[in-house]
Every structure is written in C-alpha cells, then in structure tokens.
Design a protein around this motif. Structure first.
Motif, mmCIF file in Angstrom:
data_model
loop_
_atom_site.group_PDB
_atom_site.id
_atom_site.type_symbol
_atom_site.label_atom_id
_atom_site.label_comp_id
_atom_site.label_asym_id
_atom_site.label_seq_id
_atom_site.Cartn_x
_atom_site.Cartn_y
_atom_site.Cartn_z
ATOM 1 N N GLY A 118 10.319 5.573 3.815
ATOM 2 C CA GLY A 118 9.281 4.559 3.998
ATOM 3 C C GLY A 118 7.863 5.068 3.895
ATOM 4 O O GLY A 118 6.911 4.300 4.070
ATOM 5 N N HIS A 119 7.678 6.356 3.593
ATOM 6 C CA HIS A 119 6.326 6.912 3.554
ATOM 7 C C HIS A 119 5.511 6.362 2.381
ATOM 8 O O HIS A 119 4.299 6.150 2.514
ATOM 9 C CB HIS A 119 6.386 8.437 3.468
ATOM 10 N N LEU A 120 6.144 6.134 1.237
ATOM 11 C CA LEU A 120 5.415 5.622 0.083
ATOM 12 C C LEU A 120 4.859 4.233 0.372
ATOM 13 O O LEU A 120 3.680 3.964 0.112
ATOM 14 C CB LEU A 120 6.319 5.579 -1.148
ATOM 15 N N ALA A 121 5.687 3.352 0.928
ATOM 16 C CA ALA A 121 5.232 1.984 1.215
ATOM 17 C C ALA A 121 4.075 1.990 2.211
ATOM 18 O O ALA A 121 3.091 1.251 2.047
ATOM 19 C CB ALA A 121 6.397 1.158 1.749
ATOM 20 N N ARG A 122 4.173 2.830 3.259
ATOM 21 C CA ARG A 122 3.085 2.898 4.236
ATOM 22 C C ARG A 122 1.802 3.441 3.604
ATOM 23 O O ARG A 122 0.702 2.961 3.894
ATOM 24 C CB ARG A 122 3.502 3.762 5.426
ATOM 25 N N HIS A 123 1.945 4.448 2.743
ATOM 26 C CA HIS A 123 0.757 5.019 2.092
ATOM 27 C C HIS A 123 0.091 3.991 1.175
ATOM 28 O O HIS A 123 -1.148 3.880 1.167
ATOM 29 C CB HIS A 123 1.171 6.252 1.276
ATOM 30 N N VAL A 124 0.874 3.236 0.423
ATOM 31 C CA VAL A 124 0.307 2.222 -0.467
ATOM 32 C C VAL A 124 -0.429 1.159 0.340
ATOM 33 O O VAL A 124 -1.542 0.736 -0.022
ATOM 34 C CB VAL A 124 1.411 1.588 -1.337
#
Length: 483
Positions: free
Chosen positions: A371-377
């Motif tokens: 889930g790190h990509l979604a949070r970063h975006v």
C-alpha cells in the motif's frame, strides 16, 4: 601463492626479443600512464601480483617500480601500495608523448551505420517529480526486507515479460487507479515509456508506414518511430485533445496519444473524442499507443479512466512509468498489451533486453502490495496541487497576456504561450542567469502551426520558489522587446 582478492591485472605490450625484463615492465607501465590507461591516483597491482601475472621475479618488478618512482611517474607508501602520480613528468617538461597545444586525433576509418543507426536521434530528459518528499527511508526498509529473503530462484532472473508478482501488482493497481481492463498476463515490465515506444515501433511499424503523432507532442515518440523508418503524420490538438479526422488519419498504422494530460499543452481528451478515436481505430485496423506518463496526478474533477479501459478488447497499448511517480533512477515501467500481441511482445523482449533488473522489480512489487505506492500518490497529489495553484495564482497576477498558461488539470508541468512578437530562446537564457529554469517549446511542433512558448515544471519546486520564479519571468518579459 594465489593472487590476492581485489587485485586487477595490468596488460603490458608484447615483449620484444632480447629486451630486459625490468626495462619491459618500466616501459609498459610508463606507456600506460602516458596513454591515459592508468589515470592519476590509480593504484598499481602489487609487485608480487604483477610478477606472478607475467611470470617474472618479484625483484624485477620492484626495480622497475623504483625507477618509475624516481622519475616521478608513481608514488609509493609503505603499507598502502603504489599509485600513479598526479602529473606525469613528461607533461611538465613537454617531452615524450604529451603533445604541446591541442592534439589532432588520427582519422579512423568510417564505420558504416545501418539505416536505423543513421535515423536515431537523442532528446533531452524532462523535469523530475518532487524527489525531496520521496520516502527514501521506507524504500530502504522494503529493499532490505526483500534482500534478506532473497531466493536462488529470484537471483536466476524471470520470464521475458517481467517478475510475476510485480505484474500482478501492476495489473491490480491499474484496474483500481486508472480503470484499465487488464490481467497480469497482459503486463510487460519495461524500463519506462521510451522502451515501450521502441518495442511498439519494432513490433508494429515497417519502414514507410504512417504513424500519427499529436502536434505539438512528445519528441521521444517522434524519435522512436522515425528510427524505424515511419512516415510521421502530425495531427493538431485542440481543447478536447487529438483531432480525429478520417482524412488526416487515412492509412495510419499507429496513433500515439496522451489522453490523460496532453504533452506539452496539458489538455485532457474529452470522453466524446476518446470514443471517436476508438471507433476509428476499430474501423481502420490501427493500433493506439496511450502514453499515461503522469495520469495518476489529477487535480480537478473526477478521475478520468484510461482510454484502454473504455471498451473490452480495445486495440490500445497502455504505457506508463514509475519514474514519474516515485523517482527517475527507478528504471521500471509497464506496457499493457492487447491479448493478441502478448506472445509477440514476449518473443521480442526475449530476443532483446530479456528482462529488467529482477531485484528492483521485487522491491517495487512489495512496495505496491503493502500500500505504500497508493499512499505516496495521494500525498504527492496534494503537494503538487498546492504547487500548481501557487504557479497559476502568481502567473495570473504578474504575467498577464505576455505568457498565457494552459489550464492543466493534471500532470507535473504546464505550458505557457508567449504573447505576439516574443521569442522563447532569449527568455530562457535571461531566466537561467537568475537561476530560474524553463524550457523553450520548439521540437514539439511538427505541423504547419507554430507558436513560441515555454514549458514550466512545478512538481519539483516549493511554492515560495515558484513565486520567485514567476517574479523573475515577469521582469524578464518586461525587458523583452517584441520582434
């Protein structure tokens, strides 16, 4: 005794008959220094290792090194080794091989290039995202965890289309975030959009085939298709995106387009225009290449789904890059391939690049799955929206009609069209003198229509620096004389 770990071999010229061994070593090392093969500060092999390499007595090498040190070519420190000196004595005295004045390289025989080699052209790199806000510590933690659990199977590599867990993660991400219709089997992991363009050009375009490009449009696409001998067909862009005109598109084999955020004007293709383009492609048997280079970053209205996801089985290649979303040094992107082309894409990759770096793929797969990509975006979308607003607010107050910004709703940069009589090149130079970086429009225009303008990136610049940059541009434009 085996050669010590970490010692490099030193190749010497062949030894002539009757030449003393000490003289041979001395002249060989001296020649390597003067030719530049051994640079200043380079460490020489240990005398014992060099002697073993060339079948000499160690004392012979020690004596040669001593002569080189006496003449100033090398320096030696007890316990540290022997190193090339900073300035060879020949350069100080004007002797030996060091020429005085500018050197004239010897003419080498011309090398025959292929037609592809003669056509291919380089192009500049576009602006970066906001790298200062990238969660580098988190990325390092995920990387460490992946490497600690690495398996022999992972070290062997992966199939040509890419690391299966990453393809699964990318497919799930695209279905959710971009409305794409795709399965992991349709995902090819590439180094970025440019490799995807090269792959499509090699697979689908023969010399002389007509390829449609947006005008203005991305220069990297023009270079990729020109390199394979395509005939480029520039088609204008209006407020709804690429103009779908059957007469202009007649006989076109492939259409390159940026529907989510047109490059460089920033307009978003309307749904009516998207459906018209899909209808034309189905009726003509052409393929659409959808470049979704920063489609994740939309600041106004509802999310616009990818063109590829509007219809089942659409003849669309959908490409994107994680370099824009995360960081440019991560040379990983994706290409969503229509099912009939999957086997051919796999075969082409098997015959060329084989597969991208597998360990980087494994780290990115974990980063997405956790889930790190979604949070970063989500976080960066808020940051970029603030920076975009700072640019447009300052431009409205200070620039007026001298530089009219395109009303972008997405992306990491925008375009400003200069007022009548103003030229981009002197504005770019004057701004650079005050540490403000803008880029001139130029190579993006391919059809009959031309207009002077600037590209302005806002993603990597804090709001206070954006406001300063606009003030600099305002002063530069105040001093610019229309021609």
């Amino acid at each position: 005794m085996p050669r010590s770990a970490g010692t490099l071999d030193l190749v010497l010229a062949p030894r002539s008959g009757g030449q003393p061994a000490q003289r041979w070593v001395y002249e060989g090392v001296r020649a390597a220094i003067l030719d530049g093969r051994l640079r200043a500060g380079a460490r020489l092999p240990a005398s014992r290792d060099l002697a073993l390499q060339h079948g000499l007595a160690r004392g012979t090498v020690v004596a040669a090194f001593a002569q080189l040190q006496a003449e100033g070519y090398v320096r030696s420190t007890v316990g540290s080794g022997t190193f090339v000196g900073e300035v060879p004595p020949d350069a100080l005295l004007g002797l030996g091989r060091t020429p005085q004045g500018p050197s004239r390289p010897e003419r080498s025989p011309s090398i025959r290039l292929s037609r592809f080699g003669r056509r291919v052209r380089s192009f500049p790199v576009s602006g970066p995202p906001g790298l200062e806000l990238f969660p580098a510590t988190l990325w390092a933690q995920v990387t460490g965890r992946v490497l600690r659990g690495v398996s022999t199977r992972l070290l062997l590599g992966c199939e040509p289309l890419g690391f299966r867990p990453l393809r699964e993660a990318v497919a799930a991400h695209l279905r959710s975030a971009r409305g794409a219709r795709c399965e992991p089997e349709q995902i090819a992991i590439v180094s970025g959009v440019q490799e995807a363009l090269d792959l499509a050009a090699r697979l689908l375009v023969d010399p002389g085939d007509r390829v449609c490009l947006e005008d203005p449009g991305y220069g990297g696409a023009a270079r990729a298709f020109s390199a394979v001998g395509a005939r480029l067909v520039p088609v204008p862009v209006d407020a709804e995106g690429l103009v779908v005109d059957g007469r202009q598109l007649r006989g076109v084999r492939l259409v390159y387009t940026t529907p989510a955020h047109q490059y460089p004007l920033g307009v978003t293709m309307s749904i009516a225009r998207r459906l018209a383009l899909l209808r034309w492609a189905r009726g003509s048997g052409a393929v659409l290449f959808e470049d979704d280079y920063d489609g994740e970053y939309r600041y106004q209205g509802r999310p616009i789904p990818a063109l590829q996801g509007l219809e089942p089985g659409a003849p669309v290649l959908l490409a994107g890059s994680f370099g824009k979303v995360l960081f440019p040094a991560l040379r990983l992107g994706y290409l969503v391939v229509p099912e009939p082309l999957v086997e051919r894409v796999a075969a082409l990759r098997s015959a060329t690049v084989r597969h991208p770096p597998v360990l980087d793929q494994a780290v990115l797969a974990a980063f997405i799955e956790e889930g790190h990509l979604a949070r970063h975006v989500r976080r960066m979308r808020e940051v970029y929206a603030e920076r975009r607003s700072a640019l447009y607010d300052a431009a409205e107050r200070r620039l007026g009609d001298r530089l009219m910004l395109s009303p972008v709703e997405a992306g990491l940069q925008t375009t400003g069209l200069l007022g009548p009589g103003l030229h981009a090149a002197p504005v770019v130079r004057a701004a650079a003198e005050q540490d403000v970086e803008v880029t001139a429009l130029g190579g993006e225009w391919r059809g009959l229509f031309r207009q002077e303008g600037l590209q302005l990136g806002f993603a990597a610049v804090p709001p206070e620096e954006i406001r300063r940059g606009v003030e600099v541009l305002a002063r530069v434009l105040d001093g610019a004389r229309p021609l």
